[in-house]
Design a protein around this motif. Sequence first.
Motif, PDB file in Angstrom:
ATOM      1  N   ASP B 236       0.817  -1.218   0.000  1.00 23.45           N
ATOM      2  CA  ASP B 236       0.000   0.000   0.000  1.00 23.45           C
ATOM      3  C   ASP B 236       0.849   1.265   0.000  1.00 23.45           C
ATOM      4  O   ASP B 236       0.335   2.368   0.095  1.00 23.45           O
ATOM      5  CB  ASP B 236      -0.916   0.020   1.241  1.00 23.45           C
ATOM      6  N   ALA B 237       2.147   1.114  -0.081  1.00 24.35           N
ATOM      7  CA  ALA B 237       3.015   2.294  -0.002  1.00 24.35           C
ATOM      8  C   ALA B 237       3.601   2.624  -1.369  1.00 24.35           C
ATOM      9  O   ALA B 237       3.661   1.777  -2.262  1.00 24.35           O
ATOM     10  CB  ALA B 237       4.135   2.030   0.990  1.00 24.35           C
ATOM     11  N   ARG B 238       4.012   3.853  -1.486  1.00 18.75           N
ATOM     12  CA  ARG B 238       4.728   4.253  -2.714  1.00 18.75           C
ATOM     13  C   ARG B 238       6.216   4.296  -2.361  1.00 18.75           C
ATOM     14  O   ARG B 238       6.598   5.009  -1.424  1.00 18.75           O
ATOM     15  CB  ARG B 238       4.241   5.631  -3.161  1.00 18.75           C
ATOM     16  N   VAL B 239       6.990   3.546  -3.087  1.00 16.90           N
ATOM     17  CA  VAL B 239       8.433   3.482  -2.789  1.00 16.90           C
ATOM     18  C   VAL B 239       9.185   4.128  -3.955  1.00 16.90           C
ATOM     19  O   VAL B 239       9.036   3.711  -5.098  1.00 16.90           O
ATOM     20  CB  VAL B 239       8.905   2.018  -2.636  1.00 16.90           C
ATOM     21  N   SER B 240       9.915   5.177  -3.672  1.00 19.23           N
ATOM     22  CA  SER B 240      10.644   5.833  -4.766  1.00 19.23           C
ATOM     23  C   SER B 240      12.129   5.914  -4.432  1.00 19.23           C
ATOM     24  O   SER B 240      12.507   6.262  -3.315  1.00 19.23           O
ATOM     25  CB  SER B 240      10.128   7.250  -5.021  1.00 19.23           C
ATOM     26  N   ALA B 241      12.908   5.576  -5.446  1.00 18.87           N
ATOM     27  CA  ALA B 241      14.357   5.732  -5.295  1.00 18.87           C
ATOM     28  C   ALA B 241      14.693   7.160  -5.663  1.00 18.87           C
ATOM     29  O   ALA B 241      14.086   7.726  -6.564  1.00 18.87           O
ATOM     30  CB  ALA B 241      15.072   4.781  -6.222  1.00 18.87           C
ATOM     31  N   LEU B 242      15.633   7.747  -4.958  1.00 22.98           N
ATOM     32  CA  LEU B 242      16.074   9.082  -5.354  1.00 22.98           C
ATOM     33  C   LEU B 242      17.044   8.883  -6.503  1.00 22.98           C
ATOM     34  O   LEU B 242      18.253   8.823  -6.337  1.00 22.98           O
ATOM     35  CB  LEU B 242      16.719   9.796  -4.172  1.00 22.98           C
ATOM     36  N   ALA B 243      16.448   8.685  -7.669  1.00 19.59           N
ATOM     37  CA  ALA B 243      17.200   8.265  -8.853  1.00 19.59           C
ATOM     38  C   ALA B 243      18.359   9.202  -9.146  1.00 19.59           C
ATOM     39  O   ALA B 243      19.439   8.767  -9.554  1.00 19.59           O
ATOM     40  CB  ALA B 243      16.280   8.181 -10.039  1.00 19.59           C
ATOM     41  N   GLN B 244      18.160  10.471  -8.906  1.00 18.25           N
ATOM     42  CA  GLN B 244      19.202  11.435  -9.241  1.00 18.25           C
ATOM     43  C   GLN B 244      20.473  11.168  -8.437  1.00 18.25           C
ATOM     44  O   GLN B 244      21.563  11.172  -8.985  1.00 18.25           O
ATOM     45  CB  GLN B 244      18.684  12.826  -8.929  1.00 18.25           C
ATOM     46  N   ALA B 245      20.284  10.901  -7.141  1.00 22.16           N
ATOM     47  CA  ALA B 245      21.446  10.643  -6.282  1.00 22.16           C
ATOM     48  C   ALA B 245      22.187   9.394  -6.761  1.00 22.16           C
ATOM     49  O   ALA B 245      23.414   9.385  -6.873  1.00 22.16           O
ATOM     50  CB  ALA B 245      20.998  10.457  -4.845  1.00 22.16           C
TER      51      ALA B 245
END
Lengths: 228, 385
Positions: B236-245
């Motif tokens: 139920d969560a949104r998981v995002s990688a800090l792609a830029q880093a």
Amino acid sequence: MPLIEMQQIVKTYNSNGAAVQALKGIDFRVAEGEIMAIMGPSGSGKSTLLSILGAMNPPTSGQVLVDEIPIYDLSLEKRADFRHEYLGFVFQQLQLIPYLTALENTLLPLAITRLSHRQQEEMALTALERVGLGDKARRLPNQLSGGEQERVAIARAIVNQPPIVLADEPTGSLDTQTGAEVMRLFQSLNREGLTVVIVTHNPENIPYVQRVVHLRDGGIVQDRGRQK
Amino acid sequence: MRLTDIALNNLKRRKSKMLFLVLGLLIGVATVVSLVSITRAMHTDIQDKIDQFGANIVVTPQADDLALSYGGVTVSSAAYDVKELHTDDAAKIQQIPLRANIANVAPKLVGAVDVGGNKVLLVGVDFPSELRLKKWWEIVGQDPAVPDEVLLGYNAASRLSAMPGNTVTINGRSFQVAGTLKELGSSEDDAIFADLGAAQQVLGKPDAVSLIEVSALCKACPIEDIVQEISMQLPDARVSALAQAVKSRQQTVDQLTSFSLAVSIVVLLIGGLVVLTTMMSAVNERTREIGIFRAIGFRRTHIARVILFEALLVSLLGGVLGWFLGMLASTVLGPRVAQLSVGVEWNPLLALGAVALAVAIGLAGSIYPAIRAANLDPAEALRFI
């Protein structure tokens, strides 16, 4: 049956686009146990003849048979093996390896054999003793006189007991007395059964050989002496 | 006497030439070894430093709407009033298969509170993991040790005129100010940081969590895999990688690798050329000698073996000395030139690689001279022609 047979040897070089014929159809035979000299002025083709006889310089035409082997029909590597087995060379200007002792220079032809270190050393010391240098085996060439260096070159040529020794101007850089000693050494080796072919321009060497072949302008002009 | 004895004797005789050859290989190998070891150490160093920069994965509640904030400017106050995650979700993240790559999990609850008539942002955090994540925080005073202690952001402290040791009342509950943060230049300057449990009570949201910041160690960087595993654990969560880093980290590492690769290739090419020219000149000097060898019955392979054995010995020496010098240089110069904070690793595999490299260059550079030597015409070499 001759040990060496040269049949219609022609050698042509290309000099600045022009064909120069160094040898013009040489025919001669050398019997086993013979000691002979090839003489002639500079440019007569005697060194070329020796290199062809030494399996190092293919003739333009003609054939060289040694012990009935047509040596220029052999591959390069087989020809190297042939040189190792049949020929001992004594080069003009000695050609000893300066950083190797008399013993090591004499050992060189044995470096490509499977003989043990001990067997090799025994053979080399025997060869050095044969030429009268048993006590100077550990000396470098520059610690030996000209005559002694020549004798090391002869020891190297006979160490693996080839049937033929080819010598190019062996007395060229020696004084008369030392030259005579070297020629006597060849004579004595010949008496033990070695076939010796010497290229020389020095008439003083004639008394030590049984036969003299005179070359001029690439052809035999005189073949004097007895053949066995 | 063996062919190797001839090679050894020749090396002894031509000491200066061989020394030059060893030096050429030594410099090449030493340069590559120091580049490789410094680059490796830099990788680790950058890794450590980047990991100190904080989270690279953020877990937020699943929302149907698109984000309404850009560049730190939020255009809807609803951003903080979304459906919360739960306290035990943080523990669940620690159970994913790639948990070994997770360095830190920092859950947070955010909400607006009233402090002496001022609306202030309250951030409930798990202090031990938060402080581990925010290594750049400079605290005046002390780290909060008990649930009744808070940290004040720089602006919050100044607005509330609070100092370490003072008491602040948040939504009617008293907290002691353990410390204040020095100015950070971010939204954290305006916030009050309280213990997560205490914040949940004050905000009336027991067990609720607004977001979880995750710091994943990225040695092999399977960041997408970690994101996927967390998503599966918390559907139920949104998981995002800090792609830029991640990308900029990858880019830095790639640039370093490309740079050292390019320098290595150039240096090795030069090393190979040094070997080639030195061996060619050695062969030319030995024309007559090789002619004698050929005349007395040495095969072409015998000649090539002598030359290549000489090259092998010189290369082995160059490789071992080059490795040692390269390691020494990187150990001594690494911390000074590359400002490395981690030590250079003395890796036996690198030693093996360095020696293998030297031998490869030495032999590659000697193949042509060896072929030339082997193909020398004995009659020509002895001036019969």
